[in-house]
Design a protein around this motif. Structure first.
Motif, short mmCIF file in Angstrom:
data_model
loop_
_atom_site.label_atom_id
_atom_site.label_comp_id
_atom_site.label_asym_id
_atom_site.label_seq_id
_atom_site.Cartn_x
_atom_site.Cartn_y
_atom_site.Cartn_z
N GLU A 1 0.83 -1.21 0.00
CA GLU A 1 0.00 0.00 0.00
C GLU A 1 0.86 1.26 0.00
O GLU A 1 0.54 2.25 -0.67
N GLU A 2 1.96 1.24 0.72
CA GLU A 2 2.85 2.41 0.78
C GLU A 2 3.41 2.73 -0.61
O GLU A 2 3.47 3.89 -1.01
N ASN B 1 0.74 4.30 -2.79
CA ASN B 1 0.60 5.72 -2.46
C ASN B 1 1.74 6.54 -3.05
O ASN B 1 1.52 7.67 -3.50
N THR C 1 1.22 9.52 -5.68
CA THR C 1 1.83 10.83 -5.44
C THR C 1 2.68 11.25 -6.64
O THR C 1 2.61 12.39 -7.09
N ARG D 1 -10.24 9.56 -4.95
CA ARG D 1 -9.98 8.15 -4.70
C ARG D 1 -11.20 7.56 -4.02
O ARG D 1 -11.72 8.15 -3.06
N PHE E 1 -5.43 9.46 2.56
CA PHE E 1 -4.68 9.65 1.31
C PHE E 1 -4.79 11.09 0.82
O PHE E 1 -4.65 11.35 -0.37
N LEU F 1 -1.38 13.57 -1.19
CA LEU F 1 -0.67 13.24 -2.43
C LEU F 1 -0.06 14.46 -3.12
O LEU F 1 0.76 14.31 -4.02
#
Length: 166
Positions: free
Chosen positions: A52-53, A56, A60, A73, A131, A134
């Motif tokens: 997941e990191e 992201n 970004t 999202r 989130f 970003l």
């Protein structure tokens, strides 16, 4: 709140309604709009990234590389088997607030979506969204930037791209 985020919220509401009720799917969706009005939309689960990191970081990178003015999202939120919601957030670069939209999803006995309530809009502080950051600059290695660029090029065939017009 400017025009793009408001329009994007209406559009994503309709998009999710069509996907859920017309196609019986509720994917994790990501979309962004840049200053020229170009919109890019894709399913997050189509990303060949496990962590997941790292997803992201990729999102970004895309937000920054394509000079997004806003992004959204969305996902399915399951509170209990009989209590499910489709939720999404629209975040604008130059606004401290964001739009959260949520609609209750109803399923039949076979677990197929049969109803979707109206999307309720709520303004919240951008910083309260997981989130929502970003737009914050991140430092990526040259190798990571190259990997993300290659992934974006590879995904182009799966990405909806259109102009929202100015």
């Amino acid at each position: 709140m400017h025009l793009f985020p408001e329009n994007l919220a209406v559009e994503i509401s309709t998009y999710y309604r069509n996907l859920a009720l017309g196609h019986e799917v509720i994917p994790k969706v990501f979309t962004l709009v840049n200053g020229e009005g170009d919109q890019y939309l894709f399913f997050i689960d189509d990303l060949p990234i496990e962590k997941e990191e790292e997803k992201n970081q990729f999102l970004t990178y895309i937000v920054q590389e394509y000079d997004a003015v806003c992004y959204a999202r969305g996902t399915l939120v399951i509170v209990e088997k009989n209590q499910q919601f489709i939720e999404f957030a629209v975040i604008e670069r130059d606004d401290s607030d964001a739009i959260i939209c949520s609609a209750e999803l109803t399923r039949d006995m076979d677990d197929k979506p049969i109803g979707l309530g109206e999307f309720e809009k709520t303004l919240v502080k951008k910083g309260t969204i997981i989130f929502g950051g970003l737009f914050e600059t991140i430092q990526l290695s040259e190798d990571k930037i190259e990997d993300f660029h290659s992934l974006w090029v590879e995904m182009k065939s799966k990405i909806l791209h259109r102009s929202m017009g100015l």
